[in-house]
Design a protein around this motif. Sequence first.
Motif, PDB file in Angstrom:
ATOM      1  N   TYR A   1       1.521  -1.191  -0.162  1.00  0.00           N
ATOM      2  CA  TYR A   1      -0.275   0.056  -0.256  1.00  0.00           C
ATOM      3  C   TYR A   1       0.621   1.131   0.342  1.00  0.00           C
ATOM      4  O   TYR A   1       1.835   1.051   0.385  1.00  0.00           O
ATOM      5  CB  TYR A   1      -1.376   0.217   0.960  1.00  0.00           C
ATOM      6  CG  TYR A   1      -2.278  -0.859   0.814  1.00  0.00           C
ATOM      7  CD1 TYR A   1      -3.339  -0.487   0.345  1.00  0.00           C
ATOM      8  CD2 TYR A   1      -2.034  -2.515   1.589  1.00  0.00           C
ATOM      9  CE1 TYR A   1      -4.289  -1.774   0.573  1.00  0.00           C
ATOM     10  CE2 TYR A   1      -2.640  -3.009   1.237  1.00  0.00           C
ATOM     11  CZ  TYR A   1      -4.570  -2.136   0.623  1.00  0.00           C
ATOM     12  OH  TYR A   1      -5.408  -3.556   0.212  1.00  0.00           O
TER      13      TYR A   1
ATOM     14  N   GLN B   1      -2.758   6.289   0.359  1.00  0.00           N
ATOM     15  CA  GLN B   1      -3.908   5.108   0.406  1.00  0.00           C
ATOM     16  C   GLN B   1      -3.951   4.335   2.305  1.00  0.00           C
ATOM     17  O   GLN B   1      -5.130   4.104   2.699  1.00  0.00           O
ATOM     18  CB  GLN B   1      -3.234   3.444  -0.122  1.00  0.00           C
ATOM     19  CG  GLN B   1      -3.141   3.720  -1.855  1.00  0.00           C
ATOM     20  CD  GLN B   1      -3.374   2.236  -2.608  1.00  0.00           C
ATOM     21  OE1 GLN B   1      -2.044   1.985  -1.780  1.00  0.00           O
ATOM     22  NE2 GLN B   1      -3.964   1.905  -3.187  1.00  0.00           N
TER      23      GLN B   1
ATOM     24  N   ALA C   1      -9.776  -2.998   2.848  1.00  0.00           N
ATOM     25  CA  ALA C   1      -8.517  -2.954   1.686  1.00  0.00           C
ATOM     26  C   ALA C   1      -8.097  -4.487   2.315  1.00  0.00           C
ATOM     27  O   ALA C   1      -6.980  -5.029   1.194  1.00  0.00           O
ATOM     28  CB  ALA C   1      -7.820  -1.884   2.932  1.00  0.00           C
TER      29      ALA C   1
END
Length: 238
Positions: free
Chosen positions: A184, A188, A208
Amino acid sequence: MGRNLQTTERLRPVDLARGHGLSTQAVRNYEEAGILPAAERTAHGYRTYTPLHARALRAFLALVPGHGHRTATAIMRAVNEAATEEALRLVDESHAQLLDDRRTLQAVERALRDLEPAEAATPTAGMFIGTLARQLGLRPATLRTWEHAGLVRPSRDPRTGYRVYDEADVRDARLTHQLRRGGYLLEQIAPLITQVRAAGGTEPLEAALRDWHGRLSARGRAMLTGAAELEAYLRARG
């Protein structure tokens, strides 16, 4: 079998390219990179390929989604240089990395289960940047970068001006570290950390993690496809 594939049919670069949705220049580049075996040349210097080259190209294109372009290239080079053991070692390394990423995901999920609302973290005698960096296996500069991105918010020691990380800061740093290992980007991660701080709001982080699970599964399946094509190429080479 390998000899038959090399001799029964001749293919032009354009034939190989069209069959795989590539440009002829890409095919030439793959040959120069060692991804394909060296092509024979006509009397006029034109390249000629065979079904063995087509199989090599299929193997490479199948390896890329699971292993990445660089590793897939190294695998094919090793095979074409008759270094099969090296090729298999590279495959094993990719599988080991996937396993490590799965373990990282599990660690993040454990961290999620243990998360508490930010206000529950009681500021105590904190940790300095060097100590925290050593614990996470990072450079202090990385923690400073995360601070600039809003991912950690250490206070300052009133006497020395040094950064001091309390329990909530350490939690945020560990979670950021784990998510970075999962691929990530900082932009993010920022909204996830913000949500974690907001008194137990974990839905974005859970979404996520579901996406992360999906990407790991896709990599695993892509590795299976790549393995099948690589095995077919190894058999074709004889």
